[in-house]
Design a protein around this motif. Sequence first.
Motif, PDB file in Angstrom:
ATOM      1  N   GLY A 165     -25.906-131.685  34.051  1.00  0.00           N
ATOM      2  CA  GLY A 165     -25.993-132.780  35.000  1.00  0.00           C
ATOM      3  C   GLY A 165     -27.153-133.713  34.739  1.00  0.00           C
ATOM      4  N   LEU A 166     -27.097-134.869  35.391  1.00  0.00           N
ATOM      5  CA  LEU A 166     -28.146-135.882  35.229  1.00  0.00           C
ATOM      6  C   LEU A 166     -29.511-135.384  35.674  1.00  0.00           C
TER       7      LEU A 166
ATOM      8  N   ARG B 233     -25.887-138.316  53.108  1.00  0.00           N
ATOM      9  CA  ARG B 233     -25.089-137.123  52.796  1.00  0.00           C
ATOM     10  C   ARG B 233     -24.487-137.237  51.400  1.00  0.00           C
ATOM     11  N   ALA B 234     -23.903-138.389  51.078  1.00  0.00           N
ATOM     12  CA  ALA B 234     -23.293-138.572  49.763  1.00  0.00           C
ATOM     13  C   ALA B 234     -24.329-138.389  48.653  1.00  0.00           C
ATOM     14  N   THR B 235     -25.552-138.851  48.897  1.00  0.00           N
ATOM     15  CA  THR B 235     -26.617-138.726  47.895  1.00  0.00           C
ATOM     16  C   THR B 235     -27.032-137.271  47.710  1.00  0.00           C
TER      17      THR B 235
ATOM     18  N   ILE C   9     -38.765-141.817  42.752  1.00  0.00           N
ATOM     19  CA  ILE C   9     -38.500-142.106  44.162  1.00  0.00           C
ATOM     20  C   ILE C   9     -37.525-143.280  44.234  1.00  0.00           C
ATOM     21  N   VAL C  10     -36.527-143.155  45.100  1.00  0.00           N
ATOM     22  CA  VAL C  10     -35.616-144.266  45.369  1.00  0.00           C
ATOM     23  C   VAL C  10     -35.609-144.524  46.873  1.00  0.00           C
TER      24      VAL C  10
ATOM     25  N   GLY D 237     -24.271-142.722  43.550  1.00  0.00           N
ATOM     26  CA  GLY D 237     -24.280-142.698  42.091  1.00  0.00           C
ATOM     27  C   GLY D 237     -25.430-143.488  41.512  1.00  0.00           C
ATOM     28  N   ALA D 238     -25.710-144.649  42.112  1.00  0.00           N
ATOM     29  CA  ALA D 238     -26.833-145.472  41.651  1.00  0.00           C
ATOM     30  C   ALA D 238     -28.162-144.787  41.925  1.00  0.00           C
ATOM     31  N   ILE D 239     -28.286-144.156  43.078  1.00  0.00           N
ATOM     32  CA  ILE D 239     -29.529-143.477  43.451  1.00  0.00           C
ATOM     33  C   ILE D 239     -29.843-142.335  42.490  1.00  0.00           C
ATOM     34  N   VAL D 240     -28.840-141.513  42.214  1.00  0.00           N
ATOM     35  CA  VAL D 240     -29.065-140.359  41.341  1.00  0.00           C
ATOM     36  C   VAL D 240     -29.349-140.831  39.914  1.00  0.00           C
TER      37      VAL D 240
END
Length: 256
Positions: free
Chosen positions: A2-3, A20-22, A138-139, A229-232
């Motif tokens: 994984g990333l 939650r999605a993040t 950090i995001v 997806g962008a955050i991760v």
Amino acid sequence: MGLVDGKVAMVTGAAAGIGRATALKFAGEGARVVVSDIDIEGGEETARMIADAGGQALFVACDTSDADQIDALVAKTVDTYGQLDCACNNAGIEGKIMPLVDQTMDNYDRIMAVNARGTFLCMKAEIAQMLKTGGGAIVNLASVAGLIGFPGLSPYVASKHAVNGMTKNAALEYGKAGIRINSVCPGGIDTRMLDSLAEQATQGAQDSHEMLDPLHPIGRIGVPDEVAGAIVWLSSPAASFVTGINMPVDGGFVAQ
């Protein structure tokens, strides 16, 4: 692989929506995840969803406008998993829609306490921990309202511009210490917050899709997983040369 394999990630406001999605995306990409929210039931459900999918997660209740609670959240993360590699400061509120002259100080203070002060306090605690271990990512969750104006949302717009400004400034201060700091700026995303704004704006005459789908050049509003997806990615080694940006994830909204 994984990333963010082997990383420890902390997500605030993770009881629902983008948070939650993040949290789920971090876990799916190999991280151990600390889920945080003031919504205990929703936060515990997010942690269970990660565990049920074979991941590792811990829920810690936290009000991000309270410095002591944030310090305790970071301490619990390190006590449990030994490190803090990635942090997503997602907790936020939208407040009431009304012209600036009609805005109440209670509404302004509440929005700024959670969105701006909360992000500041989270970064303060997270960076202090990351400095001890040689770096991290950090995001912060801003908004397209942190890039442009939205009539009726002066306190919210001010708070998200503050998040974007603090993001850029902190990135400059801590880049050489190995800490990358970015923000994402979602457009219309299918969440409870967007439903609340649509309800206020149209007095219930339209739902968020009817109101906002046509305003996005891509032809629709987004879903939380697209922001996650962008955050991760920003939190991962794949974005190792990316810091100090305010990334729109908005279906082309601010390009208009």
